[in-house]
Write an enzyme that holds these catalytic residues in place. Structure first.
Site, PDB file in Angstrom:
ATOM      1  N   LYS A  34     -64.917 -59.852  21.155  1.00  0.00           N
ATOM      2  CA  LYS A  34     -64.311 -59.118  20.045  1.00  0.00           C
ATOM      3  C   LYS A  34     -63.564 -57.889  20.564  1.00  0.00           C
ATOM      4  O   LYS A  34     -63.714 -57.486  21.713  1.00  0.00           O
ATOM      5  CB  LYS A  34     -65.396 -58.681  19.055  1.00  0.00           C
ATOM      6  CG  LYS A  34     -66.385 -57.666  19.620  1.00  0.00           C
ATOM      7  CD  LYS A  34     -67.451 -57.304  18.596  1.00  0.00           C
ATOM      8  CE  LYS A  34     -68.432 -56.292  19.176  1.00  0.00           C
ATOM      9  NZ  LYS A  34     -69.477 -55.904  18.205  1.00  0.00           N
ATOM     10  N   TYR A 261     -54.016 -25.094  29.924  1.00  0.00           N
ATOM     11  CA  TYR A 261     -54.132 -24.381  28.655  1.00  0.00           C
ATOM     12  C   TYR A 261     -55.451 -23.624  28.541  1.00  0.00           C
ATOM     13  O   TYR A 261     -56.501 -24.107  28.961  1.00  0.00           O
ATOM     14  CB  TYR A 261     -54.034 -25.362  27.489  1.00  0.00           C
ATOM     15  CG  TYR A 261     -52.677 -25.987  27.291  1.00  0.00           C
ATOM     16  CD1 TYR A 261     -51.578 -25.214  26.906  1.00  0.00           C
ATOM     17  CD2 TYR A 261     -52.493 -27.354  27.481  1.00  0.00           C
ATOM     18  CE1 TYR A 261     -50.328 -25.791  26.721  1.00  0.00           C
ATOM     19  CE2 TYR A 261     -51.256 -27.945  27.291  1.00  0.00           C
ATOM     20  CZ  TYR A 261     -50.170 -27.158  26.917  1.00  0.00           C
ATOM     21  OH  TYR A 261     -48.948 -27.734  26.740  1.00  0.00           O
TER      22      TYR A 261
END
Length: 366
Positions: A34, A261
């Site tokens: 799946k 950052y």
């Protein structure tokens, strides 16, 4: 148009080896492929396992089942989610897919649309509490199946909630509940196959084998007992996915300088830094900032600073002859590897998510 510099190497031979290893414990397996085979590729994985002897598969959605049927694949295809959209009912009948059914509306819709024999798998809740009928529903189920003679009860299944937890009693409690359910349906005159075991069940709980087991994460090399006293039970499993991205810059960082950052990392000494072309846009989580690792030239290198959208920085101090274009392994490696369970731990998730999300990048079958 989105383009990622991340390459996902899929080693299909390892999936086959894992399948054959699991067969040593439980001979009757229906591989679970799946969610695009947990990010490894539905069709390539299915083809490899078919050549290795797999006679049936379990997919997630009905549409995945249709794609598998059109591969083509002639064996049994089980849809674990069963019919969700209205069009799924027609597809089930048209492409001969065995759906998990877990509420009465599904039985009724299938019964009305089926013009010929339509096999179904009844999903029972024995402790997972997601999908499934319960014991109290059985009298009504029996009435419905007798009312719709075109519906053939082929499989009765449930799902283990705690099989990857060492020495617990809940697995055996689920086995007891499952046995009671199967006995009630057998006494009503139905003949069917039983399925309960998942990967952890195959490795550790022979009481859960029944007629066939449904291996998932173990097929792809994830050890459900990693980090527990039962880790050895899955130590022979081999991860099938490696993920790599190139260095796009190599630079120096002086003592006291910050990077990326938020300036969350400050160099404790003079350093050499590699900038890797991967970030959260490539499904490599920002949560790995300042705590994940990669492998470059068989050396583990820590992530420093925040993971950005398409870049991140790693400490490559001490690695000789490193340059732009060299590959950083985010998962796997050559002689030194990042294990899926390690990456998942740094990520604060599980190996299932690691495979599924990273596998959405460009796949290369090697």
């Amino acid at each position: 148009m989105w383009y990622s510099f991340v390459d996902v190497e899929i080693h299909l031979e390892n999936i086959v080896k894992n399948f054959l290893f699991l067969q040593k414990s439980c001979s009757s397996l229906i591989p679970v492929i799946k969610a695009d085979a947990y990010g490894h590729g539905l069709i390539p994985v299915a083809r490899s396992l078919t050549h290795a002897g797999a006679k049936a598969f379990a997919v997630g959605s009905v549409e995945e089942g249709v794609a598998l049927r059109l591969m083509p694949f002639e064996g049994d295809i089980i849809s674990l989610l069963g019919p969700v959209k209205q069009r799924d009912f027609k597809l089930i009948c048209e492409y001969n897919i065995i759906p998990f059914v877990y509420h009465f509306e599904q039985i009724e819709n299938l019964g009305e649309i089926a013009k010929r024999q339509c096999p179904v798998a009844l999903k029972f809740d024995t402790g997972m509490a997601r999908l499934g009928f319960t014991e109290k529903d059985i009298p009504r189920i029996i009435d419905k199946l007798r009312f719709y003679p075109n519906l053939e009860l082929k499989i009765v299944a449930s799902h283990l909630a705690l099989a990857d937890s060492v020495e617990n009693d809940f697995v055996l409690e689920q086995v007891k509940r499952f046995n009671n359910i199967c006995q009630m349906l057998t006494q009503a005159g139905f003949k069917f196959k039983k399925s309960l075991a998942n990967s952890a069940g195959i490795l550790a709980w022979p009481e859960t084998y029944y007629d066939f087991a449904r291996p998932g994460i173990a097929l792809y090399g994830g050890n459900p007992f990693w980090g527990t006293n039962w880790q050895e039970k899955g130590v022979s499993l081999r991860p099938a996915m490696k993920v790599r991205a190139p260095l796009v810059n190599v630079r120096s960082l002086s003592k006291g300088e910050t990077i990326s950052y938020g300036r969350t990392f400050r160099a404790p000494s003079d350093m050499k830094v590699g900038i890797v072309a991967v970030g959260y846009a490539d499904n490599y989580s920002r949560s790995l900032s300042n705590k994940g690792w990669v492998v470059i030239k068989d050396k583990r290198c820590p992530i420093i600073g925040r993971v950005c959208m398409q870049m991140m920085a790693v400490d490559i101090t001490g690695i000789q002859s490193i340059e732009r274009g060299d590959m950083a392994y985010l998962l796997g490696g050559r002689n030194v590897s990042i294990l899926p369970e390690e990456l998942a731990e740094w990520w604060n998730t599980i190996s299932y998510e690691v495979f599924c999300v990273l596998g959405q990048n460009n796949r290369i079958y090697v």
